[in-house]
Scaffold this motif. Structure first.
Motif, PDB file in Angstrom:
ATOM      1  N   UNK A  90       0.826  -1.208   0.000  1.00  0.00           N
ATOM      2  CA  UNK A  90       0.000   0.000   0.000  1.00  0.00           C
ATOM      3  C   UNK A  90       0.862   1.260   0.000  1.00  0.00           C
ATOM      4  N   UNK A  91       2.047   1.164   0.601  1.00  0.00           N
ATOM      5  CA  UNK A  91       2.930   2.318   0.695  1.00  0.00           C
ATOM      6  C   UNK A  91       3.823   2.474  -0.543  1.00  0.00           C
ATOM      7  N   UNK A  92       4.011   1.409  -1.299  1.00  0.00           N
ATOM      8  CA  UNK A  92       4.921   1.435  -2.442  1.00  0.00           C
ATOM      9  C   UNK A  92       4.187   1.732  -3.747  1.00  0.00           C
ATOM     10  N   UNK A  93       3.049   1.064  -3.971  1.00  0.00           N
ATOM     11  CA  UNK A  93       2.322   1.177  -5.249  1.00  0.00           C
ATOM     12  C   UNK A  93       1.080   2.034  -5.080  1.00  0.00           C
ATOM     13  N   UNK A  94       0.818   2.915  -6.042  1.00  0.00           N
ATOM     14  CA  UNK A  94      -0.408   3.700  -6.038  1.00  0.00           C
ATOM     15  C   UNK A  94      -0.163   5.104  -6.554  1.00  0.00           C
ATOM     16  N   UNK A  95      -1.228   5.871  -6.672  1.00  0.00           N
ATOM     17  CA  UNK A  95      -1.085   7.248  -7.142  1.00  0.00           C
ATOM     18  C   UNK A  95      -0.281   8.077  -6.130  1.00  0.00           C
ATOM     19  N   UNK A  96       0.789   8.727  -6.594  1.00  0.00           N
ATOM     20  CA  UNK A  96       1.613   9.551  -5.724  1.00  0.00           C
ATOM     21  C   UNK A  96       2.567   8.765  -4.846  1.00  0.00           C
ATOM     22  N   UNK A  97       2.717   7.482  -5.081  1.00  0.00           N
ATOM     23  CA  UNK A  97       3.610   6.645  -4.264  1.00  0.00           C
ATOM     24  C   UNK A  97       4.960   6.497  -4.966  1.00  0.00           C
ATOM     25  N   UNK A  98       5.788   5.611  -4.464  1.00  0.00           N
ATOM     26  CA  UNK A  98       7.117   5.396  -5.055  1.00  0.00           C
ATOM     27  C   UNK A  98       7.016   4.879  -6.488  1.00  0.00           C
ATOM     28  N   UNK A 100       4.245   4.636  -9.482  1.00  0.00           N
ATOM     29  CA  UNK A 100       2.913   5.100  -9.886  1.00  0.00           C
ATOM     30  C   UNK A 100       2.107   3.964 -10.514  1.00  0.00           C
ATOM     31  N   UNK A 101       0.953   3.660  -9.925  1.00  0.00           N
ATOM     32  CA  UNK A 101       0.000   2.717 -10.505  1.00  0.00           C
ATOM     33  C   UNK A 101      -1.392   3.324 -10.385  1.00  0.00           C
ATOM     34  N   UNK A 102      -2.343   2.737 -11.089  1.00  0.00           N
ATOM     35  CA  UNK A 102      -3.705   3.280 -11.094  1.00  0.00           C
ATOM     36  C   UNK A 102      -4.394   3.087  -9.742  1.00  0.00           C
ATOM     37  N   UNK A 103      -4.125   1.951  -9.085  1.00  0.00           N
ATOM     38  CA  UNK A 103      -4.781   1.667  -7.812  1.00  0.00           C
ATOM     39  C   UNK A 103      -3.736   1.366  -6.749  1.00  0.00           C
ATOM     40  N   UNK A 104      -4.098   1.617  -5.515  1.00  0.00           N
ATOM     41  CA  UNK A 104      -3.197   1.355  -4.390  1.00  0.00           C
ATOM     42  C   UNK A 104      -3.010  -0.152  -4.234  1.00  0.00           C
ATOM     43  N   UNK A 105      -1.814  -0.536  -3.846  1.00  0.00           N
ATOM     44  CA  UNK A 105      -1.457  -1.913  -3.516  1.00  0.00           C
ATOM     45  C   UNK A 105      -1.390  -2.852  -4.720  1.00  0.00           C
ATOM     46  N   UNK A 106      -1.502  -2.319  -5.928  1.00  0.00           N
ATOM     47  CA  UNK A 106      -1.440  -3.153  -7.127  1.00  0.00           C
ATOM     48  C   UNK A 106      -0.098  -2.933  -7.811  1.00  0.00           C
ATOM     49  N   UNK A 107       0.655  -4.000  -8.066  1.00  0.00           N
ATOM     50  CA  UNK A 107       1.930  -3.829  -8.778  1.00  0.00           C
ATOM     51  C   UNK A 107       1.697  -3.241 -10.166  1.00  0.00           C
ATOM     52  N   UNK A 108       2.712  -2.595 -10.722  1.00  0.00           N
ATOM     53  CA  UNK A 108       2.538  -1.977 -12.040  1.00  0.00           C
ATOM     54  C   UNK A 108       2.293  -3.013 -13.129  1.00  0.00           C
ATOM     55  N   UNK A 109       1.744  -2.555 -14.236  1.00  0.00           N
ATOM     56  CA  UNK A 109       1.522  -3.415 -15.392  1.00  0.00           C
ATOM     57  C   UNK A 109       2.848  -3.626 -16.103  1.00  0.00           C
TER      58      UNK A 109
END
Length: 150
Positions: A90-98, A100-109
């Protein structure tokens, strides 16, 4: 005596069918080389993008662990579970996180079609030991992994 000109001065303008066929074959071979080169360029681009996402996630995990005061396990000690109530992902993946992904806690595509990122350890909520990756590609991991990981 009367001289007759038996030779005609007819100039052939244009190309014969064989010449035209040769030109078309040369053009087609050049176009095929272009497509092969473009495919190799795309594979290299996908590899670079995947390595960059893996590196960003690795830096994000190390940075967030340092900010939160979580000790990074030494080499050979194994990974440790994230001690906070919030998930590490939740702290690594998401909008504005380390990363950037579309949703929180989801690894990038993954940039290469058909591939995805997977946790290198138990799951995305554990801090890997030094020298180990946080996440990697599900296929051909050595091809997509950045070198010199800390």
């Amino acid at each position: 005596m009367k001289l007759t000109n038996t030779k005609t001065n007819k100039s052939n303008k244009g190309m014969t069918l064989i010449e035209l066929t040769v030109v078309i074959l040369v053009l087609l071979s050049l176009i095929s080389v272009l497509f092969i080169g473009a495919r190799a360029w795309m594979r290299g681009s996908d590899r670079a993008n995947a390595a960059l996402l893996i590196r960003n996630a690795q830096q994000g995990v190390r940075s967030h662990s340092n900010i939160m005061g979580v000790e990074t396990p030494a080499t050979g000690a194994g990974e440790i579970a994230w001690p906070a109530a919030d998930d590490l992902s939740d702290e690594i993946f998401g909008p504005g996180k380390y990363v950037e992904t579309a949703t929180i806690s989801t690894p990038p595509t993954h940039p290469a079609a058909g591939n995805s990122f997977i946790a290198a350890g138990t799951d995305f909520d554990s801090v890997p030991e030094l020298g180990s990756l946080y996440m990697t590609s599900n296929s051909d991991a050595a091809f997509y992994a950045p070198s010199g990981v800390q």
